[in-house]
Design a protein around this motif. Structure first.
Motif, PDB file in Angstrom:
ATOM      1  N   ILE A  65      29.358  60.392  78.650  1.00  0.00           N
ATOM      2  CA  ILE A  65      30.343  61.365  78.169  1.00  0.00           C
ATOM      3  C   ILE A  65      29.646  62.714  77.959  1.00  0.00           C
ATOM      4  O   ILE A  65      30.140  63.755  78.393  1.00  0.00           O
ATOM      5  CB  ILE A  65      31.037  60.846  76.886  1.00  0.00           C
ATOM      6  CG1 ILE A  65      31.958  59.668  77.250  1.00  0.00           C
ATOM      7  CG2 ILE A  65      31.810  61.957  76.179  1.00  0.00           C
ATOM      8  CD1 ILE A  65      32.521  58.905  76.062  1.00  0.00           C
ATOM      9  N   GLY A  66      28.481  62.673  77.335  1.00  0.00           N
ATOM     10  CA  GLY A  66      27.711  63.914  77.154  1.00  0.00           C
ATOM     11  C   GLY A  66      27.352  64.548  78.488  1.00  0.00           C
ATOM     12  O   GLY A  66      27.534  65.747  78.701  1.00  0.00           O
ATOM     13  N   ALA A  67      26.869  63.714  79.403  1.00  0.00           N
ATOM     14  CA  ALA A  67      26.401  64.227  80.689  1.00  0.00           C
ATOM     15  C   ALA A  67      27.565  64.764  81.519  1.00  0.00           C
ATOM     16  O   ALA A  67      27.460  65.811  82.170  1.00  0.00           O
ATOM     17  CB  ALA A  67      25.675  63.125  81.454  1.00  0.00           C
ATOM     18  N   ALA A  69      30.440  65.866  80.383  1.00  0.00           N
ATOM     19  CA  ALA A  69      30.922  67.103  79.755  1.00  0.00           C
ATOM     20  C   ALA A  69      29.995  68.278  80.074  1.00  0.00           C
ATOM     21  O   ALA A  69      30.423  69.426  80.107  1.00  0.00           O
ATOM     22  CB  ALA A  69      31.042  66.910  78.248  1.00  0.00           C
ATOM     23  N   ALA A  70      28.729  67.963  80.303  1.00  0.00           N
ATOM     24  CA  ALA A  70      27.781  69.017  80.655  1.00  0.00           C
ATOM     25  C   ALA A  70      27.747  69.250  82.170  1.00  0.00           C
ATOM     26  O   ALA A  70      26.917  70.009  82.663  1.00  0.00           O
ATOM     27  CB  ALA A  70      26.386  68.668  80.135  1.00  0.00           C
ATOM     28  N   GLY A  71      28.621  68.585  82.910  1.00  0.00           N
ATOM     29  CA  GLY A  71      28.813  68.932  84.318  1.00  0.00           C
ATOM     30  C   GLY A  71      28.141  68.056  85.345  1.00  0.00           C
ATOM     31  O   GLY A  71      28.075  68.427  86.515  1.00  0.00           O
ATOM     32  N   VAL A 195      33.242  73.191  81.115  1.00  0.00           N
ATOM     33  CA  VAL A 195      31.961  72.509  80.991  1.00  0.00           C
ATOM     34  C   VAL A 195      31.210  73.089  79.779  1.00  0.00           C
ATOM     35  O   VAL A 195      31.489  74.227  79.371  1.00  0.00           O
ATOM     36  CB  VAL A 195      31.171  72.662  82.309  1.00  0.00           C
ATOM     37  CG1 VAL A 195      30.795  74.104  82.559  1.00  0.00           C
ATOM     38  CG2 VAL A 195      29.961  71.770  82.374  1.00  0.00           C
ATOM     39  N   LEU A 196      30.312  72.305  79.217  1.00  0.00           N
ATOM     40  CA  LEU A 196      29.473  72.826  78.134  1.00  0.00           C
ATOM     41  C   LEU A 196      28.549  73.875  78.740  1.00  0.00           C
ATOM     42  O   LEU A 196      27.673  73.543  79.530  1.00  0.00           O
ATOM     43  CB  LEU A 196      28.636  71.694  77.525  1.00  0.00           C
ATOM     44  CG  LEU A 196      29.389  70.619  76.749  1.00  0.00           C
ATOM     45  CD1 LEU A 196      28.484  69.424  76.499  1.00  0.00           C
ATOM     46  CD2 LEU A 196      29.938  71.160  75.438  1.00  0.00           C
TER      47      LEU A 196
ATOM     48  N   GLY B  77      22.574  62.376  76.939  1.00  0.00           N
ATOM     49  CA  GLY B  77      23.338  62.593  78.167  1.00  0.00           C
ATOM     50  C   GLY B  77      23.479  64.070  78.496  1.00  0.00           C
ATOM     51  O   GLY B  77      23.334  64.479  79.655  1.00  0.00           O
ATOM     52  N   ILE B  78      23.743  64.869  77.488  1.00  0.00           N
ATOM     53  CA  ILE B  78      23.883  66.316  77.721  1.00  0.00           C
ATOM     54  C   ILE B  78      22.574  66.868  78.289  1.00  0.00           C
ATOM     55  O   ILE B  78      22.548  67.592  79.278  1.00  0.00           O
ATOM     56  CB  ILE B  78      24.258  67.059  76.417  1.00  0.00           C
ATOM     57  CG1 ILE B  78      25.645  66.616  75.920  1.00  0.00           C
ATOM     58  CG2 ILE B  78      24.217  68.578  76.614  1.00  0.00           C
ATOM     59  CD1 ILE B  78      26.015  67.134  74.539  1.00  0.00           C
TER      60      ILE B  78
END
Ligand SMILES: Cc1ncc(C[n+]2csc(CCOP(=O)(O)OP(=O)(O)O)c2C)c(N)n1
Ligand code: SF4
Lengths: 383, 293
Positions: A65-67, A69-71, A195-196, B77-78
């Protein structure tokens, strides 16, 4: 290139060809080979992706989800207890409108501990807002992954590619592995609109009042509905490029069929064999495989079974206190549209075989009764 | 006069925190130290409300809200996505309350720390679950009242030593900080920004409604927590180098800190003595680790 590979590796190759950028997963039988091969591909540089070895499935989905959202284009695979541990975040991924793609190997839930096939794990996730594909061959698994990214990135909903434990995950079949160049043509890089990004800062997923939340959910449902056409289009385009076309359902000898089996997963392949055998005996029978369970293929299903006299739904799952889940869904799809009797059968739970005899028994029950005498027939229960 | 704290404000005044909220000070100074090129992720906590309701936000940096137990994994993940896209500049921050850090989020936090993920994890500690109405957390101090530890049965479990838990993961940087010492806080955040790998910062952030204190006492309480060594300010580098940043020569008695707070009102003298003994022991241990005795 044709290669004999196991169903699990079809998932890995599908992810490789889709050029996923972040993979995060946690091992669970019978999923392990999927990510083992991907981690090797990442290590060798064949796949340019980050592989995050998280400490649980919940974290695997959180990381994606983090990744996403970061594109980044993201992938994971899991099964049963892993999938159900993700449950909260399956809702989250869909609600956040992130095009994550997840392979799920259908395995029964404990207790008792079991590693064998059963669909109750993924069907318990049906209301999370994920698109769900149920596959019947290793080729279909690989092809569906690639299509799923295209579909998910268009409608902004995540996709789950589902395959039966061992019957498919560990079965070796010849699979055509398409050319990367052509896949690239079919599936361009993921370019999210939102995107973030520190140059264009936005907040995602904050506290939302009744004034807005309702409409956000309505938009999700619209995305799901839009996906019907997108899935068809993606399957058609895939056919044009790779010679294998896909739709929401797959009908086999249904045109003049009086009794139609409704199946999913590997049971669909067995049912097709039984259809051929029964046709030899002069029985008018066909098989309708539900490939896409969410969005539910209402129109296509109604159109195919319009001329049939009865349908027999074979469920490798059970919603306790009600029916097999596919049977429920078929009934609701037909309500107000058709009076065709729907026979619901539960079979093959926890990896019990659904073999040609099982399906023939189902046929005979359906043929010999005008209306279903029981709400749901349990096939092969040892008394 | 030369200001040591950047003037730039990346948090707007229109947020939803209570008056005197320590958590807002923590965020304000953190963002001043980090600057614009920062991505935040929050789990459920007071800050998921403080930031403001959709479509508003009180932060001028990108923010991803996430589930309660997921901060360590989400930030991982980010960071992975940024790296694969070639961005190694942006600072990724997982920002969570004490509940989301000490308790439900500990697993994901431990996983991320063990992998030595390259982001900063900041826990603002108000010593209970405030968002859900002041229930006990693993950070609630011995003796405190909360909604789930009523005065008849006040909290009799010691606060988890989160610094030692994190240090045991062999991460490059662990630090405590306080909203009463903004220069020290900003310095540590800046220092953390310059380090690669997993960095953990634990910020002491008083909460007036949760602690039953006056809004204007927030900074005073945070300072007293340091002066009594209830919450010492120190760093642990590479799990072995301990540095006490503010060495308290003449420590204040703990009662000066406790008596300002409604959550400790029920305590008897023997309880306060017991708390004092424990603080003394902890302080001595820390002095030893820092090589000061
Ligand atoms: C899985 C799950 N369980 C419970 C909750 C309810 N919940 C939301 S915030 C919260 C407490 C947060 O406490 P803390 O992390 O200390 O942050 P604070 O609110 O004190 O700032 C709880 C229990 C939730 N959101 N998700
Ligand atoms: S309850 Fe406490 S932590 Fe939460 S906003 Fe209010 S003062 Fe801040």
């Amino acid at each position: 290139m044709r290669k004999v590979i196991m169903g699990n590796h079809s998932l890995s190759y599908g992810a490789l060809l889709s050029r996923v950028q972040v993979i995060s997963a946690y091992p669970i039988t019978p999923q392990t080979q999927v990510v083992e091969l991907l981690s090797e591909m990442c290590a060798s540089g064949e796949l340019k992706a980050k592989f995050i070895n998280v400490e649980s499935e919940h974290s695997a989905m959180a990381a994606l989800i983090g990744a996403s959202a970061a594109g980044a284009r993201t992938f994971s695979a899991t099964s049963a207890h892993g999938l159900t541990l993700m449950h909260e975040l399956l809702h989250w991924a869909a609600g956040a409108r992130l095009p994550i793609v997840l392979g799920n190997i259908n395995r029964a839930m404990a207790p008792g501990w079991t590693i064998w096939a059963d669909q109750t794990d993924s069907l318990s996730q049906r209301d999370t807002g994920w698109i769900q594909f149920y596959c019947s061959s290793n080729q279909e698994v690989l092809d569906t992954i690639i299509q799923a990214f295209k579909i998910s990135e268009k409608v902004l909903l995540p996709s789950m590619i589902v395959l039966d434990a061992f019957f498919l995950s560990h079965t070796y079949e010849p699979v055509d592995i398409p050319d990367q160049v052509v896949v690239d043509e079919y599936l361009p890089p993921y370019k999210p609109k939102y995107v973030l990004d520190t140059k264009d800062p936005h907040t995602f997923g904050g506290i939302t009042s009744p004034e807005y939340y309702y409409e956000i959910r309505y938009k999700m449902e619209m995305g799901m509905r839009e996906s019907v056409e997108v899935i068809k289009q993606a399957g058609k385009e895939y056919g044009e490029l790779f010679g294998r076309e896909y739709g929401l359902i797959e009908d086999y000898r249904c045109e003049d069929a009086e009794i139609i089996f409704i199946t999913s997963g590997t049971a669909a392949s067995t049912a097709k064999v039984v259809v051929d055998e029964l046709r030899e005996e002069g029985k008018k029978v066909g098989n309708l495989k539900i490939r896409v369970f969410r969005p539910f293929p209402f129109k296509e299903l109604r159109r195919i079974i319009e001329h049939a006299k009865k349908v027999a739904v074979i469920d490798r799952n059970i919603s306790f206190g009600h029916h097999g889940i596919f049977a429920q869904e078929v009934k609701s799809a037909l309500y107000n549209h058709s009076n065709i009797p729907v026979f619901g059968f539960v079979a093959g739970l926890g990896g019990r075989d659904i073999n040609p005899q099982t399906i023939k028994e189902i046929y005979h029950i359906t043929e010999s009764n005008e209306y279903p005498s029981e709400k749901v027939f349990w096939i092969g229960v040892k008394k | 006069m030369r200001l040591s704290i950047p003037e730039q404000e990346l948090m707007t005044p229109g947020h939803l925190a209570c008056q005197g909220c320590g958590a807002t000070l923590a965020m304000r100074y953190t963002l001043k130290a980090l600057g614009n090129d920062t991505i935040l992720t929050f789990p459920a906590c007071c800050w998921s409300v403080i930031d403001g309701p959709f479509p508003y936000t009180s932060l001028k940096v990108p923010l991803l809200h996430m589930a309660f137990e997921a901060t360590g994994a989400t930030a991982s993940g980010i960071k992975a996505a940024l790296e694969i896209k070639g961005n190694t500049e942006t600072t990724v921050v997982g920002w969570a309350g004490d509940g989301g850090t000490f308790d439900i989020g500990l697993q994901a936090l431990s996983g991320a720390a063990e992998r030595n993920e390259d982001f900063i994890y900041i826990c603002y500690d108000n010593e209970a679950y405030m968002n859900t109405g002041i229930q006990r957390s693993g950070a609630t101090p011995w003796g405190a009242w909360t909604a789930t530890t009523p005065v008849e049965n006040f909290n009799s479990i010691f606060k988890k030593n989160i610094e030692e838990i994190l240090a045991a993961h062999r991460i490059p940087y662990v630090a405590t900080a306080s909203v009463a010492y903004p220069e020290d806080l900003v310095k540590k955040i800046k220092k953390a920004k310059g380090i690669k790998g997993f960095r953990f910062i634990h910020i002491f952030a008083p909460c007036p409604p949760g602690w039953k204190t006056r809004s204007e006492d927030t900074v005073k309480l945070a300072r007293l927590a340091v002066q009594t060594t209830v919450f010492p300010l120190y760093e642990i580098e590479n799990s072995e180098k301990y540095t006490i940043n503010i060495v308290i020569k003449k420590r204040k008695p703990v009662n000066e800190y406790l008596e300002l707070q409604g959550r400790f009102k029920h305590l008897k003298e023997e309880h306060i003595n017991f708390i004092q003994e424990n603080i003394d022991k902890n302080w001595e241990k820390l002095l030893k680790k820092a090589g000061l005795i």
